[in-house]
Motif scaffolding. Structure first.
Motif, PDB file in Angstrom:
ATOM      1  N   LEU A  11      -8.052   4.406 -27.000  1.00 46.13           N
ATOM      2  CA  LEU A  11      -7.835   3.215 -27.271  1.00 46.13           C
ATOM      3  C   LEU A  11      -6.722   2.473 -27.486  1.00 46.13           C
ATOM      4  CD1 LEU A  11     -11.674   2.440 -27.648  1.00 46.13           C
ATOM      5  CD2 LEU A  11     -10.152   1.279 -25.768  1.00 46.13           C
ATOM      6  N   THR A  12      -6.066   1.615 -27.407  1.00 46.12           N
ATOM      7  CA  THR A  12      -4.744   1.127 -28.211  1.00 46.12           C
ATOM      8  C   THR A  12      -4.401  -0.091 -28.444  1.00 46.12           C
ATOM      9  OG1 THR A  12      -3.468   2.898 -26.840  1.00 46.12           O
ATOM     10  CG2 THR A  12      -1.788   1.557 -28.264  1.00 46.12           C
ATOM     11  N   SER A  13      -4.454  -0.735 -30.196  1.00 44.75           N
ATOM     12  CA  SER A  13      -4.920  -2.196 -30.625  1.00 44.75           C
ATOM     13  C   SER A  13      -2.551  -2.223 -30.462  1.00 44.75           C
ATOM     14  CB  SER A  13      -4.830  -2.028 -31.408  1.00 44.75           C
ATOM     15  OG  SER A  13      -4.558  -3.292 -32.374  1.00 44.75           O
ATOM     16  N   ILE A  14      -2.510  -3.371 -29.890  1.00 44.78           N
ATOM     17  CA  ILE A  14      -1.136  -3.712 -29.869  1.00 44.78           C
ATOM     18  C   ILE A  14      -0.956  -4.728 -31.419  1.00 44.78           C
ATOM     19  CG2 ILE A  14       1.482  -4.945 -29.165  1.00 44.78           C
ATOM     20  CD1 ILE A  14       0.110  -3.203 -26.960  1.00 44.78           C
ATOM     21  N   ARG A  15       0.139  -4.622 -32.096  1.00 45.82           N
ATOM     22  CA  ARG A  15       0.178  -5.567 -33.042  1.00 45.82           C
ATOM     23  C   ARG A  15       1.682  -6.302 -32.383  1.00 45.82           C
ATOM     24  NH1 ARG A  15      -2.451  -2.609 -37.296  1.00 45.82           N
ATOM     25  NH2 ARG A  15      -0.252  -1.540 -38.022  1.00 45.82           N
ATOM     26  N   GLN A  16       2.144  -7.583 -32.436  1.00 47.27           N
ATOM     27  CA  GLN A  16       3.494  -8.019 -32.631  1.00 47.27           C
ATOM     28  C   GLN A  16       3.646  -9.247 -33.421  1.00 47.27           C
ATOM     29  OE1 GLN A  16       4.592  -9.211 -28.389  1.00 47.27           O
ATOM     30  NE2 GLN A  16       2.410  -8.059 -27.831  1.00 47.27           N
ATOM     31  N   ASP A  17       4.951  -9.303 -34.044  1.00 44.60           N
ATOM     32  CA  ASP A  17       5.888 -10.025 -34.619  1.00 44.60           C
ATOM     33  C   ASP A  17       7.535 -10.313 -34.577  1.00 44.60           C
ATOM     34  OD1 ASP A  17       5.156 -11.459 -37.019  1.00 44.60           O
ATOM     35  OD2 ASP A  17       5.611 -10.270 -38.986  1.00 44.60           O
ATOM     36  N   HIS A  22      13.958 -10.547 -35.724  1.00 42.13           N
ATOM     37  CA  HIS A  22      13.543  -9.205 -35.190  1.00 42.13           C
ATOM     38  C   HIS A  22      12.675  -9.319 -34.419  1.00 42.13           C
ATOM     39  CE1 HIS A  22      17.155  -7.248 -36.929  1.00 42.13           C
ATOM     40  NE2 HIS A  22      16.581  -8.263 -37.806  1.00 42.13           N
ATOM     41  N   ARG A  23      12.033  -8.474 -33.035  1.00 45.14           N
ATOM     42  CA  ARG A  23      10.849  -8.324 -32.274  1.00 45.14           C
ATOM     43  C   ARG A  23      10.282  -6.777 -33.554  1.00 45.14           C
ATOM     44  NH1 ARG A  23       7.317 -10.746 -29.648  1.00 45.14           N
ATOM     45  NH2 ARG A  23       6.180  -9.480 -28.281  1.00 45.14           N
ATOM     46  N   ILE A  24       8.958  -7.114 -33.664  1.00 44.67           N
ATOM     47  CA  ILE A  24       7.843  -6.006 -34.006  1.00 44.67           C
ATOM     48  C   ILE A  24       6.926  -5.962 -33.195  1.00 44.67           C
ATOM     49  CG2 ILE A  24       7.323  -4.581 -36.180  1.00 44.67           C
ATOM     50  CD1 ILE A  24       8.604  -6.649 -37.694  1.00 44.67           C
ATOM     51  N   VAL A  25       6.534  -4.219 -32.792  1.00 40.23           N
ATOM     52  CA  VAL A  25       5.793  -4.502 -32.082  1.00 40.23           C
ATOM     53  C   VAL A  25       5.224  -2.340 -32.512  1.00 40.23           C
ATOM     54  CG1 VAL A  25       4.216  -3.537 -29.428  1.00 40.23           C
ATOM     55  CG2 VAL A  25       6.953  -5.409 -29.563  1.00 40.23           C
ATOM     56  N   ILE A  26       4.086  -3.171 -33.141  1.00 40.91           N
ATOM     57  CA  ILE A  26       3.113  -1.885 -34.016  1.00 40.91           C
ATOM     58  C   ILE A  26       1.763  -1.050 -32.044  1.00 40.91           C
ATOM     59  CG2 ILE A  26       1.818  -1.019 -35.532  1.00 40.91           C
ATOM     60  CD1 ILE A  26       3.002  -2.914 -37.182  1.00 40.91           C
ATOM     61  N   LYS A  27       1.921   0.177 -31.685  1.00 38.24           N
ATOM     62  CA  LYS A  27       1.275   0.243 -31.810  1.00 38.24           C
ATOM     63  C   LYS A  27      -0.488   1.206 -31.982  1.00 38.24           C
ATOM     64  CE  LYS A  27       2.968  -0.658 -26.863  1.00 38.24           C
ATOM     65  NZ  LYS A  27       3.513   0.079 -25.704  1.00 38.24           N
ATOM     66  N   THR A  28      -1.227   0.812 -32.297  1.00 38.73           N
ATOM     67  CA  THR A  28      -2.065   1.798 -32.724  1.00 38.73           C
ATOM     68  C   THR A  28      -2.994   2.666 -31.728  1.00 38.73           C
ATOM     69  OG1 THR A  28      -1.710   0.779 -35.084  1.00 38.73           O
ATOM     70  CG2 THR A  28      -3.712   2.420 -35.006  1.00 38.73           C
ATOM     71  N   THR A  29      -3.161   4.172 -31.931  1.00 35.41           N
ATOM     72  CA  THR A  29      -4.232   4.537 -30.897  1.00 35.41           C
ATOM     73  C   THR A  29      -4.802   4.728 -31.536  1.00 35.41           C
ATOM     74  OG1 THR A  29      -2.229   4.697 -29.442  1.00 35.41           O
ATOM     75  CG2 THR A  29      -4.215   6.433 -29.403  1.00 35.41           C
ATOM     76  N   TYR A  30      -6.696   4.868 -30.949  1.00 34.61           N
ATOM     77  CA  TYR A  30      -7.441   5.617 -31.454  1.00 34.61           C
ATOM     78  C   TYR A  30      -8.272   6.196 -30.887  1.00 34.61           C
ATOM     79  CZ  TYR A  30      -7.020   1.804 -35.077  1.00 34.61           C
ATOM     80  OH  TYR A  30      -6.849   1.084 -36.138  1.00 34.61           O
ATOM     81  N   GLU A  31      -9.055   7.973 -31.362  1.00 34.27           N
ATOM     82  CA  GLU A  31      -9.350   8.335 -30.380  1.00 34.27           C
ATOM     83  C   GLU A  31     -11.525   8.597 -31.266  1.00 34.27           C
ATOM     84  OE1 GLU A  31      -9.488  12.257 -28.132  1.00 34.27           O
ATOM     85  OE2 GLU A  31      -7.389  11.324 -28.754  1.00 34.27           O
ATOM     86  N   VAL A  32     -12.087   7.921 -30.322  1.00 31.67           N
ATOM     87  CA  VAL A  32     -12.671   7.741 -31.458  1.00 31.67           C
ATOM     88  C   VAL A  32     -14.320   9.302 -31.397  1.00 31.67           C
ATOM     89  CG1 VAL A  32     -15.035   6.535 -33.087  1.00 31.67           C
ATOM     90  CG2 VAL A  32     -12.846   5.761 -32.766  1.00 31.67           C
ATOM     91  N   THR A  33     -14.681  10.154 -32.212  1.00 34.53           N
ATOM     92  CA  THR A  33     -16.058  10.679 -31.518  1.00 34.53           C
ATOM     93  C   THR A  33     -17.021  10.304 -32.624  1.00 34.53           C
ATOM     94  OG1 THR A  33     -15.795  13.107 -32.638  1.00 34.53           O
ATOM     95  CG2 THR A  33     -14.361  12.092 -30.440  1.00 34.53           C
ATOM     96  N   VAL A  34     -18.248  10.239 -32.104  1.00 35.90           N
ATOM     97  CA  VAL A  34     -19.571  10.151 -32.952  1.00 35.90           C
ATOM     98  C   VAL A  34     -19.730  11.637 -32.724  1.00 35.90           C
ATOM     99  CG1 VAL A  34     -21.332   8.400 -33.635  1.00 35.90           C
ATOM    100  CG2 VAL A  34     -19.377   7.232 -33.263  1.00 35.90           C
ATOM    101  N   ASP A  35     -20.976  12.079 -33.709  1.00 35.66           N
ATOM    102  CA  ASP A  35     -21.208  13.820 -33.414  1.00 35.66           C
ATOM    103  C   ASP A  35     -20.619  14.310 -32.033  1.00 35.66           C
ATOM    104  OD1 ASP A  35     -23.629  12.755 -34.873  1.00 35.66           O
ATOM    105  OD2 ASP A  35     -24.335  11.697 -33.184  1.00 35.66           O
ATOM    106  N   GLY A  36     -19.320  14.716 -32.157  1.00 37.36           N
ATOM    107  CA  GLY A  36     -18.669  15.283 -31.670  1.00 37.36           C
ATOM    108  C   GLY A  36     -18.551  14.303 -30.249  1.00 37.36           C
TER     109      GLY A  36
END
Length: 106
Positions: A11-17, A22-36
């Protein structure tokens, strides 16, 4: 947990400012596992760095780890199994000493 749209892959969360023209774009990607097992938690990060999740709309977290812990605590039936050791460290041994009242975060 409340039903969420089904996501495939990380999943990717995108923040912009806009800052000083200047236009700032930050993409943070999460790959989460629970109990494998992969867990598609809809995590979003605000511009001030707080983590939000659609399943807990009135909560705000300081880390993704705190968010997943809250999901497990609030929706235990959605996380069968568990009990990797019965401690607050998910059954994993400590790799470094913790201060009293220390909560791990990412």
């Amino acid at each position: 947990m409340p039903q969420q749209p089904h996501h495939h892959g990380p999943l990717t969360s995108i923040r912009q400012d806009e800052f000083q023209g200047h236009r700032i774009v930050i993409k943070t990607t999460y790959e989460v596992t629970v109990d494998g097992a992969p867990f598609a938690a809809p995590l979003m990060v605000s511009n001030d760095g707080h983590v939000h999740c659609h399943a807990l709309p009135t909560y705000e977290f300081l880390s993704a780890v705190d968010t997943i812990r809250a999901l497990i605590k609030n929706f235990p039936d959605d996380f069968p199994g568990g009990g990797l050791g019965g401690d607050d460290n998910g059954g994993h041994r400590d790799h470094h000493p913790h201060r009293p009242n220390h909560e791990g975060s990412v």
